[in-house]
Write a protein that holds these residues in place. Structure first.
Motif, PDB file in Angstrom:
ATOM      1  N   ASN A  35       0.849  -1.186   0.000  1.00 22.08           N
ATOM      2  CA  ASN A  35       0.000   0.000   0.000  1.00 22.08           C
ATOM      3  C   ASN A  35       0.887   1.240   0.000  1.00 22.08           C
ATOM      4  O   ASN A  35       1.723   1.398   0.890  1.00 22.08           O
ATOM      5  CB  ASN A  35      -0.902  -0.023   1.237  1.00 22.08           C
ATOM      6  N   TRP A  36       0.727   2.082  -1.016  1.00 20.63           N
ATOM      7  CA  TRP A  36       1.473   3.339  -1.084  1.00 20.63           C
ATOM      8  C   TRP A  36       0.490   4.484  -0.967  1.00 20.63           C
ATOM      9  O   TRP A  36      -0.457   4.585  -1.747  1.00 20.63           O
ATOM     10  CB  TRP A  36       2.210   3.454  -2.417  1.00 20.63           C
ATOM     11  N   GLU A  37       0.680   5.349   0.010  1.00 23.85           N
ATOM     12  CA  GLU A  37      -0.168   6.516   0.227  1.00 23.85           C
ATOM     13  C   GLU A  37       0.602   7.769  -0.147  1.00 23.85           C
ATOM     14  O   GLU A  37       1.778   7.901   0.179  1.00 23.85           O
ATOM     15  CB  GLU A  37      -0.587   6.624   1.704  1.00 23.85           C
ATOM     16  N   GLY A  38      -0.060   8.700  -0.804  1.00 24.17           N
ATOM     17  CA  GLY A  38       0.567   9.954  -1.167  1.00 24.17           C
ATOM     18  C   GLY A  38      -0.365  11.116  -0.905  1.00 24.17           C
ATOM     19  O   GLY A  38      -1.292  11.026  -0.114  1.00 24.17           O
ATOM     20  N   SER A  39      -0.116  12.187  -1.590  1.00 23.47           N
ATOM     21  CA  SER A  39      -0.915  13.396  -1.473  1.00 23.47           C
ATOM     22  C   SER A  39      -1.156  13.938  -2.872  1.00 23.47           C
ATOM     23  O   SER A  39      -0.627  13.419  -3.858  1.00 23.47           O
ATOM     24  CB  SER A  39      -0.188  14.433  -0.619  1.00 23.47           C
ATOM     25  N   ILE A  40      -1.933  14.992  -2.957  1.00 25.59           N
ATOM     26  CA  ILE A  40      -2.234  15.577  -4.260  1.00 25.59           C
ATOM     27  C   ILE A  40      -0.957  15.983  -4.992  1.00 25.59           C
ATOM     28  O   ILE A  40      -0.866  15.879  -6.209  1.00 25.59           O
ATOM     29  CB  ILE A  40      -3.223  16.759  -4.139  1.00 25.59           C
ATOM     30  N   GLU A  41       0.037  16.396  -4.232  1.00 27.73           N
ATOM     31  CA  GLU A  41       1.305  16.799  -4.838  1.00 27.73           C
ATOM     32  C   GLU A  41       2.061  15.604  -5.427  1.00 27.73           C
ATOM     33  O   GLU A  41       2.939  15.773  -6.261  1.00 27.73           O
ATOM     34  CB  GLU A  41       2.207  17.496  -3.810  1.00 27.73           C
ATOM     35  N   LYS A  42       1.756  14.408  -4.982  1.00 26.76           N
ATOM     36  CA  LYS A  42       2.468  13.198  -5.411  1.00 26.76           C
ATOM     37  C   LYS A  42       1.677  12.340  -6.395  1.00 26.76           C
ATOM     38  O   LYS A  42       2.064  11.215  -6.685  1.00 26.76           O
ATOM     39  CB  LYS A  42       2.842  12.341  -4.198  1.00 26.76           C
ATOM     40  N   LYS A  43       0.577  12.874  -6.927  1.00 21.73           N
ATOM     41  CA  LYS A  43      -0.262  12.038  -7.792  1.00 21.73           C
ATOM     42  C   LYS A  43       0.445  11.609  -9.070  1.00 21.73           C
ATOM     43  O   LYS A  43       0.228  10.505  -9.556  1.00 21.73           O
ATOM     44  CB  LYS A  43      -1.596  12.710  -8.084  1.00 21.73           C
ATOM     45  N   GLU A  44       1.333  12.436  -9.619  1.00 17.08           N
ATOM     46  CA  GLU A  44       2.079  12.047 -10.819  1.00 17.08           C
ATOM     47  C   GLU A  44       3.019  10.876 -10.510  1.00 17.08           C
ATOM     48  O   GLU A  44       3.133   9.945 -11.302  1.00 17.08           O
ATOM     49  CB  GLU A  44       2.860  13.229 -11.381  1.00 17.08           C
ATOM     50  N   GLU A  45       3.704  10.947  -9.355  1.00 20.37           N
ATOM     51  CA  GLU A  45       4.596   9.854  -8.955  1.00 20.37           C
ATOM     52  C   GLU A  45       3.816   8.566  -8.720  1.00 20.37           C
ATOM     53  O   GLU A  45       4.276   7.484  -9.060  1.00 20.37           O
ATOM     54  CB  GLU A  45       5.401  10.219  -7.705  1.00 20.37           C
ATOM     55  N   LEU A  46       2.622   8.673  -8.116  1.00 15.51           N
ATOM     56  CA  LEU A  46       1.794   7.484  -7.910  1.00 15.51           C
ATOM     57  C   LEU A  46       1.379   6.884  -9.247  1.00 15.51           C
ATOM     58  O   LEU A  46       1.358   5.655  -9.405  1.00 15.51           O
ATOM     59  CB  LEU A  46       0.565   7.826  -7.069  1.00 15.51           C
ATOM     60  N   GLY A  47       1.053   7.719 -10.216  1.00 12.93           N
ATOM     61  CA  GLY A  47       0.707   7.233 -11.546  1.00 12.93           C
ATOM     62  C   GLY A  47       1.867   6.497 -12.199  1.00 12.93           C
ATOM     63  O   GLY A  47       1.690   5.439 -12.813  1.00 12.93           O
ATOM     64  N   ARG A  48       3.085   7.032 -12.046  1.00 20.42           N
ATOM     65  CA  ARG A  48       4.267   6.356 -12.601  1.00 20.42           C
ATOM     66  C   ARG A  48       4.518   5.026 -11.886  1.00 20.42           C
ATOM     67  O   ARG A  48       4.876   4.023 -12.516  1.00 20.42           O
ATOM     68  CB  ARG A  48       5.491   7.266 -12.513  1.00 20.42           C
ATOM     69  N   LEU A  49       4.326   5.000 -10.555  1.00 19.07           N
ATOM     70  CA  LEU A  49       4.489   3.761  -9.793  1.00 19.07           C
ATOM     71  C   LEU A  49       3.485   2.708 -10.265  1.00 19.07           C
ATOM     72  O   LEU A  49       3.842   1.552 -10.476  1.00 19.07           O
ATOM     73  CB  LEU A  49       4.302   4.036  -8.299  1.00 19.07           C
ATOM     74  N   PHE A  50       2.240   3.104 -10.453  1.00 18.49           N
ATOM     75  CA  PHE A  50       1.195   2.194 -10.921  1.00 18.49           C
ATOM     76  C   PHE A  50       1.585   1.578 -12.260  1.00 18.49           C
ATOM     77  O   PHE A  50       1.505   0.354 -12.449  1.00 18.49           O
ATOM     78  CB  PHE A  50      -0.129   2.968 -11.043  1.00 18.49           C
ATOM     79  N   ASN A  51       2.042   2.393 -13.192  1.00 19.34           N
ATOM     80  CA  ASN A  51       2.430   1.905 -14.513  1.00 19.34           C
ATOM     81  C   ASN A  51       3.688   1.038 -14.453  1.00 19.34           C
ATOM     82  O   ASN A  51       3.786   0.035 -15.171  1.00 19.34           O
ATOM     83  CB  ASN A  51       2.618   3.070 -15.481  1.00 19.34           C
ATOM     84  N   ALA A  52       4.646   1.396 -13.607  1.00 21.97           N
ATOM     85  CA  ALA A  52       5.860   0.592 -13.453  1.00 21.97           C
ATOM     86  C   ALA A  52       5.514  -0.780 -12.862  1.00 21.97           C
ATOM     87  O   ALA A  52       6.044  -1.807 -13.307  1.00 21.97           O
ATOM     88  CB  ALA A  52       6.877   1.314 -12.573  1.00 21.97           C
ATOM     89  N   ASN A  53       4.624  -0.802 -11.857  1.00 20.50           N
ATOM     90  CA  ASN A  53       4.176  -2.080 -11.283  1.00 20.50           C
ATOM     91  C   ASN A  53       3.523  -2.944 -12.356  1.00 20.50           C
ATOM     92  O   ASN A  53       3.778  -4.146 -12.444  1.00 20.50           O
ATOM     93  CB  ASN A  53       3.170  -1.852 -10.157  1.00 20.50           C
ATOM     94  N   LYS A  54       2.664  -2.328 -13.155  1.00 21.96           N
ATOM     95  CA  LYS A  54       1.945  -3.057 -14.198  1.00 21.96           C
ATOM     96  C   LYS A  54       2.920  -3.705 -15.172  1.00 21.96           C
ATOM     97  O   LYS A  54       2.779  -4.885 -15.517  1.00 21.96           O
ATOM     98  CB  LYS A  54       1.009  -2.099 -14.933  1.00 21.96           C
ATOM     99  N   GLU A  55       3.909  -2.964 -15.597  1.00 21.61           N
ATOM    100  CA  GLU A  55       4.901  -3.489 -16.532  1.00 21.61           C
ATOM    101  C   GLU A  55       5.719  -4.622 -15.904  1.00 21.61           C
ATOM    102  O   GLU A  55       5.935  -5.665 -16.522  1.00 21.61           O
ATOM    103  CB  GLU A  55       5.832  -2.367 -16.983  1.00 21.61           C
TER     104      GLU A  55
END
Length: 112
Positions: A35-55
């Motif tokens: 589980n990774w929690e972030g903030s509105i400022e980190k939403k781009e990084e969370l999106g990159r993490l999601f895509n990296a996990n998927k790959e």
């Protein structure tokens, strides 16, 4: 499953928790939840993490001929995507929520 082992980490830029669940009575590892929690400022990084996990997941289990399904379950003011993989050996679910005060990526791996 009982008595989970939960480890919390504060890795910049996210707060992370990993939970391990074992079956009774033989203590076999059956489920791992990241589980990774972030903030509105980190939403781009969370999106990159999601895509990296998927790959990474797709690459790691490709020899098991996984069934894959992606579902967009977002709303008007938030983004929500769920990825599901299933093989003969495991079930993997990853989802991301961005908006309405929640900024999270969660990954669940269950062994059959």
């Amino acid at each position: 499953m009982a008595n989970p082992r939960i480890y919390k980490h504060n890795f910049i830029p996210f707060n992370e928790a990993v939970s391990y669940f074992f079956s009774l009575p033989d203590s076999t590892l059956r489920l791992v939840e990241y589980n990774w929690e972030g903030s509105i400022e980190k939403k781009e990084e969370l999106g990159r993490l999601f895509n990296a996990n998927k790959e990474l997941i797709s690459t790691q289990i490709q020899d098991q001929y996984p069934q894959f399904k992606e579902t967009d379950n977002g709303g008007d003011n938030w983004k929500g995507i769920t990825d599901n993989w299933e093989t003969d050996k495991c079930y993997i679910k990853q989802f991301i929520i961005l908006g309405s005060g929640t900024y999270r990526v969660r990954l669940i791996i269950i062994w059959k």
